[in-house]
Design an enzyme around this catalytic site. Structure first.
Site, mmCIF file in Angstrom:
data_model
loop_
_atom_site.group_PDB
_atom_site.id
_atom_site.type_symbol
_atom_site.label_atom_id
_atom_site.label_comp_id
_atom_site.label_asym_id
_atom_site.label_seq_id
_atom_site.Cartn_x
_atom_site.Cartn_y
_atom_site.Cartn_z
ATOM 1 C CG ASP A 9 -11.317 -1.933 4.636
ATOM 2 O OD1 ASP A 9 -11.587 -2.591 5.652
ATOM 3 O OD2 ASP A 9 -10.285 -1.243 4.551
ATOM 4 N N GLY B 287 -4.567 -4.823 5.630
ATOM 5 C CA GLY B 287 -3.571 -4.604 6.676
ATOM 6 C C GLY B 287 -3.846 -3.342 7.459
ATOM 7 C CE LYS C 2 -7.908 -2.997 6.262
ATOM 8 N NZ LYS C 2 -8.122 -1.531 6.318
ATOM 9 C CG ASP D 20 -7.981 2.066 0.522
ATOM 10 O OD1 ASP D 20 -9.166 2.414 0.625
ATOM 11 O OD2 ASP D 20 -7.322 1.607 1.480
ATOM 12 C CE LYS E 96 -4.283 3.287 2.395
ATOM 13 N NZ LYS E 96 -5.508 2.710 2.993
ATOM 14 C CD GLU F 33 -9.330 -1.247 0.533
ATOM 15 O OE1 GLU F 33 -9.337 -1.569 1.729
ATOM 16 O OE2 GLU F 33 -8.298 -1.223 -0.162
ATOM 17 C CB SER G 109 -0.912 -0.007 1.236
ATOM 18 O OG SER G 109 -1.759 1.115 1.243
ATOM 19 C CE LYS H 260 -4.498 -0.434 0.128
ATOM 20 N NZ LYS H 260 -5.320 -1.016 1.210
#
Length: 369
Positions: free
Chosen positions: A239, A291, A263, A189, A163, A214, A135, A161
């Site tokens: 998520d 994570g 998660k 995400d 952000k 996400e 990430s 991934k």
């Protein structure tokens, strides 16, 4: 087993680089470990949330109170402490899934150590190693982002991934695609940073062939995510909105998500996480393991979970060195883009005494002498 002693160990580990998302910037992993001592074995776990309730409603100081005053008395009152008996005993306490997960995981670690069974075996893992994604937080510039992505790919990570947030979305995704090509497994995400009014804008991400986006909208709004999915081609992954297997079944039925991020802490522990996996897998919905910038105590059991058959996408189970120059356990090291699943009894790791001592900020006994 009988519960004899429970200790909370507050730790603070500096991150190798600041990690910025749409809800804030982290420079230190500041949380606590839970150390459970029974008459049969000992167990460890890690509380997944942070000192402030910014990512989720639970936070470090609040979780300690919930554990001390509500969860531990119920666990101690059980005639025989088992992980199967624990969830029903805690059921009357509303919410607090992350605190419950910390207690369940520590008890599960102790119970499995007493039986000599690895967590991976208990959960039903089918792989000895799992592919590792990474990430990448929000950066100050596209150049910095591209340098970081290039370094992670050189290290062997098999999925990136990014952000994102309003103002940092199309440009970074386009830059990564142009630099590293269409074959790179890439996802975004948003951490709830957008609203349904942004649907047209989010649809512009479709051209980049993302694996998923996400949690783009507000947490727990399955209806809005279902409406968004009808307007964009990129698969929506949930998520923060999924707190149980029941939530997952509802989201899939509504077409509010086409990918599931599991998660374990968010759903109350590894038993419910396995149920979430089972529901998604039965519906043919891909699953991956998220994570929370865990130390090795939290990373080890996540690797066991990620080895279940329905986890078909690389997760955020990065190597220890992604976040920490030094971990409190033996480090998890990337090997050909994968991490090995622990195969020793329990969660498969424990704190190194010297490292734990150096990173500990406080210790308190919550139960027993």
């Amino acid at each position: 087993m009988k519960l004899e002693r429970v200790e909370i160990v507050h730790i603070a580990l500096p991150l190798v680089t600041p990690f910025r998302t749409s809800f804030g910037t982290m420079t230190t992993k500041d949380t606590f470990l839970l150390h459970v001592v029974t008459d049969a074995a000992e167990g460890w776990s890690e509380f997944a949330a942070d000192p402030e309730p910014l990512y989720c409603s639970e936070f470090v100081a609040g979780a300690e109170i919930v554990l001390r005053d509500f969860l531990l008395p119920r666990a101690a009152a059980l005639p025989e402490l088992t992980v199967a008996a624990l969830a029903p005993a805690l059921a009357k306490i509303k919410g607090h899934e992350l605190a419950k997960a910390a207690l369940e995981t520590a008890v599960l670690d102790a119970e499995l150590r007493a039986y000599g069974m690895p967590l991976a075996t208990y959960l039903g893992a089918v792989r000895d190693r799992v592919p590792a994604g990474v990430s990448v937080g929000i950066k100050e510039s596209l150049g910095e982002l591209l340098d970081d992505v290039g370094r992670y790919l050189d290290e062997g990570y098999v999925r990136i991934k990014l952000k994102i947030e309003p103002g940092w979305d199309l440009a970074p995704v386009r830059a990564v695609r142009e630099r590293f090509g269409d074959r790179l497994p890439l996802q975004a995400d948003a951490n709830t940073a957008y609203t349904l009014a942004d649907a047209e804008h989010l649809g512009l991400l479709d051209e980049f062939g993302l694996l998923l986006i996400e949690e783009p909208l507000e947490e727990n709004n399955l209806h809005a995510h279902a409406r968004l999915q009808r307007r964009i081609a990129t698969p929506v992954c949930l998520d923060e909105s999924l707190h149980s297997a029941r939530d997952t079944a509802s989201a899939i039925a509504m077409d509010a998500c086409r990918v599931v991020n599991v998660k374990p802490a968010r759903v109350g522990g590894y038993l419910e996480a396995r149920r979430v996996h089972d529901v998604a897998h039965a519906h043919g919905v891909p699953v991956w393991c998220g994570g929370m910038l865990e130390t090795g105590i939290g990373r080890a059991p996540n690797l066991a979970l990620a080895a279940l058959p329905g986890f078909t996408l690389p997760g955020d189970t990065s190597a220890s060195g992604r976040y920490f120059a030094e971990d409190i356990t033996e480090p998890f090291v990337l090997e050909d883009g994968h991490l090995r699943v622990p195969r020793t009894p329990g969660i498969g790791t424990e704190p190194l005494p010297d490292a734990l001592r150096r990173f500990t900020t406080a210790r308190r006994v919550l139960h027993g002498a």
